[in-house]
Write an enzyme that holds these catalytic residues in place. Sequence first.
Site, mmCIF file in Angstrom:
data_model
loop_
_atom_site.group_PDB
_atom_site.id
_atom_site.type_symbol
_atom_site.label_atom_id
_atom_site.label_comp_id
_atom_site.label_asym_id
_atom_site.label_seq_id
_atom_site.Cartn_x
_atom_site.Cartn_y
_atom_site.Cartn_z
ATOM 1 N N THR A 178 67.923 90.957 61.676
ATOM 2 C CA THR A 178 69.351 91.206 61.832
ATOM 3 C C THR A 178 70.033 91.292 60.475
ATOM 4 O O THR A 178 70.833 92.192 60.217
ATOM 5 C CB THR A 178 70.001 90.112 62.689
ATOM 6 O OG1 THR A 178 69.420 90.130 63.995
ATOM 7 C CG2 THR A 178 71.502 90.318 62.812
ATOM 8 N N GLY B 266 64.986 89.518 65.808
ATOM 9 C CA GLY B 266 64.719 88.341 65.009
ATOM 10 C C GLY B 266 65.879 88.067 64.069
ATOM 11 O O GLY B 266 66.698 88.945 63.786
ATOM 12 N N CYS B 267 65.966 86.836 63.571
ATOM 13 C CA CYS B 267 67.078 86.458 62.700
ATOM 14 C C CYS B 267 67.001 87.170 61.350
ATOM 15 O O CYS B 267 68.001 87.704 60.862
ATOM 16 C CB CYS B 267 67.109 84.945 62.514
ATOM 17 S SG CYS B 267 65.517 84.190 62.092
ATOM 18 N N PHE B 268 65.809 87.195 60.731
ATOM 19 C CA PHE B 268 65.664 87.914 59.466
ATOM 20 C C PHE B 268 65.958 89.401 59.630
ATOM 21 O O PHE B 268 66.680 89.989 58.813
ATOM 22 C CB PHE B 268 64.249 87.726 58.898
ATOM 23 C CG PHE B 268 63.983 86.374 58.294
ATOM 24 C CD1 PHE B 268 64.765 85.871 57.264
ATOM 25 C CD2 PHE B 268 62.918 85.605 58.740
ATOM 26 C CE1 PHE B 268 64.508 84.634 56.694
ATOM 27 C CE2 PHE B 268 62.650 84.363 58.185
ATOM 28 C CZ PHE B 268 63.445 83.869 57.156
#
Length: 345
Positions: A152, A148-150
């Site tokens: 990372t 997920g972006c968060f």
Amino acid sequence: MYKIGIVGDGYTAADLLRLLAGHDEMEVVCILSTENVGRRVDALYPQLTGFTDLVCEESNLDNLIGRCDAVFLALPHGLSAVMAMELLPAGIKCVDLGADFRLKNAALYERYYDKIHEAPELLQEAVYGLPELYREKIRGTRLVANPGCFPTGAILPLAPLLTQGLLQAEGIIVDSKSGVSGAGRTPKQSSHFCEVNEGIHPYGVGTHRHGPEIAQELGFAAGRPVEMLFTPHLVPMNRGILTTIYARVQPGVKAEAVHEVLEEKYRGESFVKILPDGVMPHTKWVYGSNILQIGIYADREKDRVILVSALDNLTKGASGQAIQNLNLMLGITEGKGLNFPGVHP
């Protein structure tokens, strides 16, 4: 030239096409859709005019099998698992940009995603796609769970410090701010202009699905469960995530050792950059790039550290990292198609 398929036609699919337009060892041969079958991709995303002539095809696996060496599954949660179960036996490598293979515990997936997992037998096989941490495992797998972006933005600053035993595993606070593109292209009230412009607000407080994903990976790094609080916020910008992390160092550990460990861990990495002392990252500096920047503040008197990371949620937080992973899976130079700086101003 490897033949590549994309399943899905949202923002992450568009960013995959943008980045792969400059990749000379991968060719996207098909893109599958449910709502835009028969429409040209450059009609959906005019910025791709002149770079692709693909037409969206029906989401039928027969459109992939026999045509593709690898597939990006750019889908909402719950849709990738069934497809992977059929694509993998056909010899097609898969990078799942959704959430179906990120959590190793099927019960935890079912709790946070309100859905029975369709392929629990693949959870242990799937490799979590952070190349800077799991590079060799990614090289040898056929299935990557793209993070997920968060997560990372939270895991890359923290994991090396927990592995080295520098940080206390309790009381870690992760505070993140994200641009609206993280909510996807499908219209919804919460992402309308009037709902987000000139304001900022938290959401998913205590319940956000990326929380257990972050905790899982930090626990693996520390070798034991980590006590962590994660709160995301929506800010009125298109793309980007800024994450501020608060943590305490272990007794006897000097706060400045944090900088030394992170510098050593990411020295030579193309896509994780440790900023000089006193410099904190800005989402504009990584806009459109596959780069994550990390700034560090060490409080020498109170043995606390503040870590700040910035990334583009659609690139290092999704599509760019997915290409980085597939490069490794196919034996291509890891940075192929991704070696460029952010766009600023």
